[in-house]
Design a protein around this motif. Structure first.
Motif, PDB file in Angstrom:
ATOM      1  N   GLN A 110      32.504  12.820  78.078  1.00 50.36           N
ATOM      2  CA  GLN A 110      31.067  13.048  77.977  1.00 50.36           C
ATOM      3  C   GLN A 110      30.288  11.837  78.489  1.00 50.36           C
ATOM      4  O   GLN A 110      30.768  10.695  78.436  1.00 50.36           O
ATOM      5  N   GLU A 111      29.100  12.095  78.960  1.00 52.73           N
ATOM      6  CA  GLU A 111      28.274  11.019  79.511  1.00 52.73           C
ATOM      7  C   GLU A 111      27.838  10.046  78.426  1.00 52.73           C
ATOM      8  O   GLU A 111      27.357  10.449  77.362  1.00 52.73           O
ATOM      9  N   GLN A 112      28.032   8.756  78.708  1.00 51.78           N
ATOM     10  CA  GLN A 112      27.617   7.673  77.808  1.00 51.78           C
ATOM     11  C   GLN A 112      28.191   7.843  76.397  1.00 51.78           C
ATOM     12  O   GLN A 112      27.490   7.715  75.390  1.00 51.78           O
ATOM     13  N   VAL A 113      29.479   8.145  76.336  1.00 55.00           N
ATOM     14  CA  VAL A 113      30.174   8.289  75.049  1.00 55.00           C
ATOM     15  C   VAL A 113      31.392   7.376  75.046  1.00 55.00           C
ATOM     16  O   VAL A 113      32.167   7.355  76.007  1.00 55.00           O
ATOM     17  N   GLU A 114      31.538   6.609  73.988  1.00 51.75           N
ATOM     18  CA  GLU A 114      32.684   5.709  73.833  1.00 51.75           C
ATOM     19  C   GLU A 114      33.576   6.211  72.703  1.00 51.75           C
ATOM     20  O   GLU A 114      33.084   6.583  71.629  1.00 51.75           O
ATOM     21  N   VAL A 115      34.883   6.212  72.947  1.00 55.75           N
ATOM     22  CA  VAL A 115      35.861   6.638  71.947  1.00 55.75           C
ATOM     23  C   VAL A 115      36.801   5.478  71.662  1.00 55.75           C
ATOM     24  O   VAL A 115      37.288   4.825  72.588  1.00 55.75           O
ATOM     25  N   ALA A 116      37.070   5.222  70.389  1.00 58.45           N
ATOM     26  CA  ALA A 116      37.974   4.140  69.987  1.00 58.45           C
ATOM     27  C   ALA A 116      38.933   4.649  68.916  1.00 58.45           C
ATOM     28  O   ALA A 116      38.553   5.379  68.006  1.00 58.45           O
ATOM     29  N   GLY A 117      40.192   4.230  69.035  1.00 57.61           N
ATOM     30  CA  GLY A 117      41.204   4.665  68.076  1.00 57.61           C
ATOM     31  C   GLY A 117      42.370   5.313  68.822  1.00 57.61           C
ATOM     32  O   GLY A 117      42.509   5.151  70.037  1.00 57.61           O
ATOM     33  N   PRO A 118      43.193   6.072  68.122  1.00 54.93           N
ATOM     34  CA  PRO A 118      43.115   6.359  66.685  1.00 54.93           C
ATOM     35  C   PRO A 118      43.813   5.303  65.824  1.00 54.93           C
ATOM     36  O   PRO A 118      44.597   4.493  66.318  1.00 54.93           O
ATOM     37  N   TRP A 119      43.507   5.358  64.533  1.00 60.22           N
ATOM     38  CA  TRP A 119      44.184   4.534  63.538  1.00 60.22           C
ATOM     39  C   TRP A 119      44.928   5.477  62.600  1.00 60.22           C
ATOM     40  O   TRP A 119      44.351   6.417  62.056  1.00 60.22           O
ATOM     41  N   TRP A 120      46.230   5.219  62.436  1.00 62.12           N
ATOM     42  CA  TRP A 120      47.081   6.095  61.632  1.00 62.12           C
ATOM     43  C   TRP A 120      47.099   5.634  60.183  1.00 62.12           C
ATOM     44  O   TRP A 120      47.031   4.444  59.896  1.00 62.12           O
ATOM     45  N   SER A 121      47.235   6.576  59.264  1.00 61.41           N
ATOM     46  CA  SER A 121      47.289   6.212  57.847  1.00 61.41           C
ATOM     47  C   SER A 121      47.887   7.352  57.037  1.00 61.41           C
ATOM     48  O   SER A 121      48.113   8.462  57.551  1.00 61.41           O
ATOM     49  N   LEU A 122      48.124   7.065  55.752  1.00 61.37           N
ATOM     50  CA  LEU A 122      48.553   8.068  54.786  1.00 61.37           C
ATOM     51  C   LEU A 122      47.368   8.452  53.913  1.00 61.37           C
ATOM     52  O   LEU A 122      46.411   7.696  53.775  1.00 61.37           O
ATOM     53  N   ARG A 123      47.460   9.606  53.293  1.00 54.68           N
ATOM     54  CA  ARG A 123      46.443   9.984  52.321  1.00 54.68           C
ATOM     55  C   ARG A 123      46.589   9.094  51.077  1.00 54.68           C
ATOM     56  O   ARG A 123      47.704   8.661  50.746  1.00 54.68           O
ATOM     57  N   PRO A 124      45.491   8.834  50.362  1.00 50.50           N
ATOM     58  CA  PRO A 124      45.580   8.014  49.146  1.00 50.50           C
ATOM     59  C   PRO A 124      46.547   8.595  48.110  1.00 50.50           C
ATOM     60  O   PRO A 124      47.171   7.848  47.354  1.00 50.50           O
ATOM     61  N   ASP A 125      46.671   9.908  48.060  1.00 49.60           N
ATOM     62  CA  ASP A 125      47.563  10.550  47.091  1.00 49.60           C
ATOM     63  C   ASP A 125      48.847  11.042  47.745  1.00 49.60           C
ATOM     64  O   ASP A 125      49.476  11.994  47.258  1.00 49.60           O
ATOM     65  N   SER A 126      49.251  10.400  48.825  1.00 48.41           N
ATOM     66  CA  SER A 126      50.452  10.832  49.538  1.00 48.41           C
ATOM     67  C   SER A 126      51.687  10.816  48.639  1.00 48.41           C
ATOM     68  O   SER A 126      51.884   9.873  47.854  1.00 48.41           O
ATOM     69  N   PRO A 127      52.539  11.824  48.722  1.00 48.03           N
ATOM     70  CA  PRO A 127      53.794  11.822  47.959  1.00 48.03           C
ATOM     71  C   PRO A 127      54.672  10.626  48.296  1.00 48.03           C
ATOM     72  O   PRO A 127      55.552  10.254  47.511  1.00 48.03           O
ATOM     73  N   ALA A 128      54.453   9.994  49.445  1.00 48.36           N
ATOM     74  CA  ALA A 128      55.269   8.843  49.846  1.00 48.36           C
ATOM     75  C   ALA A 128      55.142   7.700  48.845  1.00 48.36           C
ATOM     76  O   ALA A 128      56.107   6.972  48.596  1.00 48.36           O
ATOM     77  N   TYR A 129      53.964   7.521  48.252  1.00 46.07           N
ATOM     78  CA  TYR A 129      53.783   6.458  47.271  1.00 46.07           C
ATOM     79  C   TYR A 129      54.589   6.744  45.998  1.00 46.07           C
ATOM     80  O   TYR A 129      55.233   5.851  45.452  1.00 46.07           O
ATOM     81  N   ARG A 130      54.539   7.982  45.556  1.00 49.24           N
ATOM     82  CA  ARG A 130      55.290   8.365  44.356  1.00 49.24           C
ATOM     83  C   ARG A 130      56.794   8.206  44.585  1.00 49.24           C
ATOM     84  O   ARG A 130      57.523   7.687  43.724  1.00 49.24           O
ATOM     85  N   GLU A 131      57.258   8.626  45.751  1.00 49.35           N
ATOM     86  CA  GLU A 131      58.687   8.506  46.066  1.00 49.35           C
ATOM     87  C   GLU A 131      59.111   7.040  46.113  1.00 49.35           C
ATOM     88  O   GLU A 131      60.215   6.692  45.659  1.00 49.35           O
ATOM     89  N   ALA A 132      58.253   6.170  46.635  1.00 47.90           N
ATOM     90  CA  ALA A 132      58.593   4.746  46.685  1.00 47.90           C
ATOM     91  C   ALA A 132      58.666   4.149  45.290  1.00 47.90           C
ATOM     92  O   ALA A 132      59.547   3.327  44.997  1.00 47.90           O
ATOM     93  N   ARG A 133      57.751   4.547  44.418  1.00 46.62           N
ATOM     94  CA  ARG A 133      57.790   4.041  43.030  1.00 46.62           C
ATOM     95  C   ARG A 133      59.063   4.488  42.327  1.00 46.62           C
ATOM     96  O   ARG A 133      59.707   3.709  41.609  1.00 46.62           O
ATOM     97  N   HIS A 134      59.419   5.753  42.503  1.00 48.73           N
ATOM     98  CA  HIS A 134      60.657   6.256  41.887  1.00 48.73           C
ATOM     99  C   HIS A 134      61.869   5.498  42.412  1.00 48.73           C
ATOM    100  O   HIS A 134      62.794   5.168  41.645  1.00 48.73           O
ATOM    101  N   ALA A 135      61.866   5.247  43.708  1.00 48.03           N
ATOM    102  CA  ALA A 135      62.992   4.527  44.302  1.00 48.03           C
ATOM    103  C   ALA A 135      63.071   3.094  43.782  1.00 48.03           C
ATOM    104  O   ALA A 135      64.166   2.551  43.576  1.00 48.03           O
TER     105      ALA A 135
END
Length: 213
Positions: A110-135
């Motif tokens: 698009q004209e005069q439009v700047e795009v930056a990123g992306p930045w990857w992340s997990l959701r705050p309630d991701s199951p990955a956090y729970r699995e890491a705590r259990h481990a």
């Protein structure tokens, strides 16, 4: 129980998991000597961005307008305005990574439009956090049992368990590659960045009487 021998251990867990979210920003800008013209162009370009984002649903989970700026450009000396600038920045959250590259290219086209990123992340309630705590807890128990076995004893009870913190990597920029196939539109290949997740706990267990002889 109070007089029973105690072993104190630290349990840790480290995982690398696939990201769940990708965020990027898209900024529409305008500049003209006339203020009304600047505002009109900015509104039109922002509307064009919104149309593209509307068409990208449901791949786009969320979009937020972060900053609207309109400011005059003046000469170094004095207050005479020589031009007006305007910009609108929108943060976009995408959950369908297969549509991410094409969406970013469409916006960047698009004209005069700047795009930056992306930045990857997990959701705050991701199951990955729970699995890491259990481990991490499982690791602490395994270490306690190893120490107890080395003493000819066994773990009998848990006295204390403390979470020493859960760490996740900050959002990371994507690795990208551009390609063309004949006369087709350019393609943008994105490699999602694995997200490190680390958990640690400290635990104290009672053990049976060691066999030291």
């Amino acid at each position: 129980m109070a007089d029973a021998p105690v072993v104190a251990v630290r349990g840790e867990a480290y995982r690398e998991v696939a990201p769940e979210l990708a965020r990027f920003t898209v900024t529409a800008t305008a500049r003209d000597r006339d203020r009304e013209t600047t505002l009109t162009r900015l509104a039109e370009r922002t509307a064009a961005v919104r149309v593209l984002l509307d068409a990208a649903e449901p791949a786009v989970e969320r979009r937020e307008t972060g900053q609207l700026r309109v400011w005059p450009e003046t000469k170094r000396s004095g207050e005479r305005v020589v031009a007006y600038h305007g910009s609108v920045t929108t943060t976009v959250t995408v959950v369908d990574f297969t549509a991410l590259g094409e969406l970013m290219l469409r916006l960047a086209d698009q004209e005069q439009v700047e795009v930056a990123g992306p930045w990857w992340s997990l959701r705050p309630d991701s199951p990955a956090y729970r699995e890491a705590r259990h481990a991490a807890i499982a690791d602490a128990l395994a270490r306690a049992r190893e120490y107890a076995e080395a003493l000819g004893a066994r773990v009998t009870a848990l006295l204390e368990l403390a979470d020493t913190g859960l760490a996740a990597a900050p959002p990371m920029m994507a690795k990208a590659g551009f390609g063309r196939a004949g006369e087709t539109a350019p393609e943008l290949e994105l490699d999602p960045q694995p997200q490190p997740v680390q958990a640690a706990v400290e635990a104290r267990f009672t053990i049976s009487e060691p066999v030291l002889g």
